[in-house]
Design an enzyme around this catalytic site. Sequence first.
Site, PDB file in Angstrom:
ATOM      1  N   HIS A 210       0.858  -1.206   0.137  1.00 15.76           N
ATOM      2  CA  HIS A 210      -0.044  -0.143   0.034  1.00 15.76           C
ATOM      3  C   HIS A 210       0.975   1.251  -0.027  1.00 15.76           C
ATOM      4  O   HIS A 210       0.828   1.871  -0.899  1.00 15.76           O
ATOM      5  CB  HIS A 210      -1.276  -0.248   1.197  1.00 15.76           C
ATOM      6  CG  HIS A 210      -2.314  -0.798   0.798  1.00 15.76           C
ATOM      7  ND1 HIS A 210      -2.322  -2.071   1.797  1.00 15.76           N
ATOM      8  CD2 HIS A 210      -3.341  -0.857   0.171  1.00 15.76           C
ATOM      9  CE1 HIS A 210      -2.884  -3.021   1.055  1.00 15.76           C
ATOM     10  NE2 HIS A 210      -3.977  -2.456  -0.014  1.00 15.76           N
ATOM     11  N   GLU A 452     -10.004 -11.293  -4.278  1.00 16.52           N
ATOM     12  CA  GLU A 452      -8.865 -11.573  -4.065  1.00 16.52           C
ATOM     13  C   GLU A 452      -8.040 -12.335  -2.811  1.00 16.52           C
ATOM     14  O   GLU A 452      -7.131 -11.926  -3.266  1.00 16.52           O
ATOM     15  CB  GLU A 452      -8.478 -10.102  -3.629  1.00 16.52           C
ATOM     16  CG  GLU A 452      -9.599  -9.553  -2.290  1.00 16.52           C
ATOM     17  CD  GLU A 452      -8.938  -7.677  -1.844  1.00 16.52           C
ATOM     18  OE1 GLU A 452      -8.709  -7.790  -2.216  1.00 16.52           O
ATOM     19  OE2 GLU A 452     -10.037  -7.437  -1.340  1.00 16.52           O
ATOM     20  N   ASP A 476      -4.068  -8.192  -3.699  1.00 18.93           N
ATOM     21  CA  ASP A 476      -3.830  -9.707  -3.279  1.00 18.93           C
ATOM     22  C   ASP A 476      -4.337 -10.854  -3.748  1.00 18.93           C
ATOM     23  O   ASP A 476      -3.525 -11.836  -2.895  1.00 18.93           O
ATOM     24  CB  ASP A 476      -5.065  -9.270  -2.111  1.00 18.93           C
ATOM     25  CG  ASP A 476      -5.013  -8.021  -1.324  1.00 18.93           C
ATOM     26  OD1 ASP A 476      -3.851  -7.977  -0.528  1.00 18.93           O
ATOM     27  OD2 ASP A 476      -5.620  -6.986  -0.691  1.00 18.93           O
ATOM     28  N   CYS A 523      -9.205  -4.146 -10.607  1.00 24.40           N
ATOM     29  CA  CYS A 523      -9.127  -2.752  -9.950  1.00 24.40           C
ATOM     30  C   CYS A 523      -7.429  -2.944  -9.317  1.00 24.40           C
ATOM     31  O   CYS A 523      -6.847  -1.877  -8.617  1.00 24.40           O
ATOM     32  CB  CYS A 523      -9.774  -2.227  -9.387  1.00 24.40           C
ATOM     33  SG  CYS A 523      -9.688  -3.796  -8.098  1.00 24.40           S
TER      34      CYS A 523
HETATM   35  C1  PEP Z   1      -6.145  -5.000  -4.706  1.00 25.66           C
HETATM   36  O1  PEP Z   1      -5.573  -6.009  -3.703  1.00 25.66           O
HETATM   37  O2  PEP Z   1      -5.689  -5.773  -5.487  1.00 25.66           O
HETATM   38  C2  PEP Z   1      -6.114  -4.366  -4.156  1.00 25.66           C
HETATM   39  C3  PEP Z   1      -6.767  -2.952  -5.356  1.00 25.66           C
HETATM   40  O3  PEP Z   1      -6.978  -3.834  -2.977  1.00 25.66           O
HETATM   41  P1  PEP Z   1      -5.736  -3.310  -2.551  1.00 25.66           P
HETATM   42  O4  PEP Z   1      -4.491  -3.219  -3.262  1.00 25.66           O
HETATM   43  O5  PEP Z   1      -6.776  -1.768  -1.504  1.00 25.66           O
HETATM   44  O6  PEP Z   1      -5.617  -4.436  -1.058  1.00 25.66           O
HETATM   45 MG    MG Z   2      -7.084  -5.964  -1.813  1.00 24.52          MG
END
Ligand code: PEP
Ligand code: MG
Length: 592
Positions: A210, A452, A476, A523
């Site tokens: 993140h 995910e 994830d 996403c």
């Molecule tokens: C992901 O896991 O791809 C996602 C979009 O969520 P985050 O990156 O916030 O865990």
């Molecule tokens: Mg995620």
Amino acid sequence: MPKQENQQSSFSIHGIGVSSGIAIGRAHLVSNALLEVVHYQLPKHLIDDEIARFNTAIHTVKKDLEAIRESLSKNAPAEIGAFINTHLMMLADKSLSEIPKEIIRKEQCNAEWAIKQQMDGIVEQFDAIEDEYLRERKQDVVQVVERVIKVLLGHPNQAPNQSSTKQQTVKQQENATILVAHDISPADAIQFKQHHFAAFITDVGGATSHTAILARSLNIPSILALQRARDLINDNELIIVDGSLGVVIVNPSKEVLAEYKLRQEQWELEQQKLQRIKATKAVTICGTVVELHANIEVPEDVVAVKASGATGIGLYRTEFLFMNKRGMPDEEEQFLAYKQVTEAMKGMPVTIRTLDLGADKQMNPDTVSSCANPALGLRAVRLCLSEPQIFLTQLRAILRASHFGHIKILIPMLSTLSELRQTKLLLERAKESLRKQDMPFDENITLGGMIEVPAAAINAEAFAKELDFMSIGTNDLIQYTLAIDRTDDAVAHLYNALHPAVLKLISMTIKAGERLGKPVSVCGEMAGDAKLTQLLIGMGLRQFSMHPSNILSVKQQVLHSEVSVLNLHARKVLNHTDIEKIELKVAQFNLH
Ligand code: PEP
Ligand code: MG
């Protein structure tokens, strides 16, 4: 593995480039994100505003300390009250409440820097005191100043930092600031959104952690996993950051500097050229429409979304609203944030993901999860279901905001149908409570789930039956499928979106959506990688959501796509079981 090449005073360090572009500037070393504050100059006309911001921060801290003192129970030890009184006295003292304002005016600098300068001076005087008790009071000064800085960082001034023109000028200046840190938590990184850095580099971190995602959203060149950058680079040293290659050059020679200035200009020229397709609809050569949506972390990101030409928000990571706060944001605060985004998007879809706290996203930079495997622990929807009051508050806030535009709800990290069904019950409860209060909301609001966790991808058909749409979180999904911590640079070389098992899970999810007529998007960071756009289109994907800065390069790929050709290509790629062969096929295809 990162490597170092020493050549006299100039040397380079290699890491993982997570955000492209080139920056040239002076290193600003950060160890504690809150106390080693950034220094920037302000134009004369903003000085009064900066002083007002400082006054507000002092006032807020005073109110906070008084509230703490009042909340102390009668049985609390007397020293605690005395200790808070000491902090209040220090705060009221001219040296902390007045002199920083003189510094702001004299040096035309930001408030955080002014109070930090003043604190350093006071601490030095304390160090010279012989009496041990008095000497140790310096810690109190530091704590009081830390409180003021925290408040200031949470309420940045309005100096323009969002416009790309401003960022380009900042990048081009050799005295621009490049942030050099060992590690930065997502909670700290979100605060850097407010400042004018030209680049961002750290010793640790994985490409889809993140922190990396936030670094990318700062829209400046960023490199992680440099291992010893913070030890090897000195404060104020001239450095070049090449985010595309993942290379940092320290003390560059004149020739290298000149070469990089040229490359920087070329890169910026290419970015400008891409602007030409900003208003062009993302449609393939054969007429297939592809939706390109944006990911956001805070309401202010909408400015970048609008500038990118995205046709909606495919992922609003609401957990960042919960970070660096004293306590949880209440329903009203959440409602206002969601409403602000929704109204700004003027009828375009806004996909609000419910709270995905846990693992590397903690509410406070200092909070460390105590469980052995936080990514496998009480995170996201699991955490929300275990704290139904928090979940209900958020659901009510989202529903209320849905009255002001087109909101979709997205649930993170589903692994069982029972989690989805419990969520639906809570959503019903939230709707019912609003109906009783005559509060309007969109009765047709749709509910989607993040796919995910491998279990959800394998079981995608069952989820598709009970959801309105699905969104694949590849960050994830890769982490959990390959058992590779996305934040750990030691295993970053094993983290690969093109692993055949990952591609199979993505394909299974897209196919399940197709069979049941439920839209599927991606996403995760994969959606913003233009090298993978054509493969994903070939696999049947028609909705992508990514950081706004990637929209145009992905759109360029869409405009050159022919679906029937890409279907064939994707089928061949999916038939391979070997990562190297898949990588080669994808690279060869991108050359066409
Ligand atoms: C992901 O896991 O791809 C996602 C979009 O969520 P985050 O990156 O916030 O865990
Ligand atoms: Mg995620």
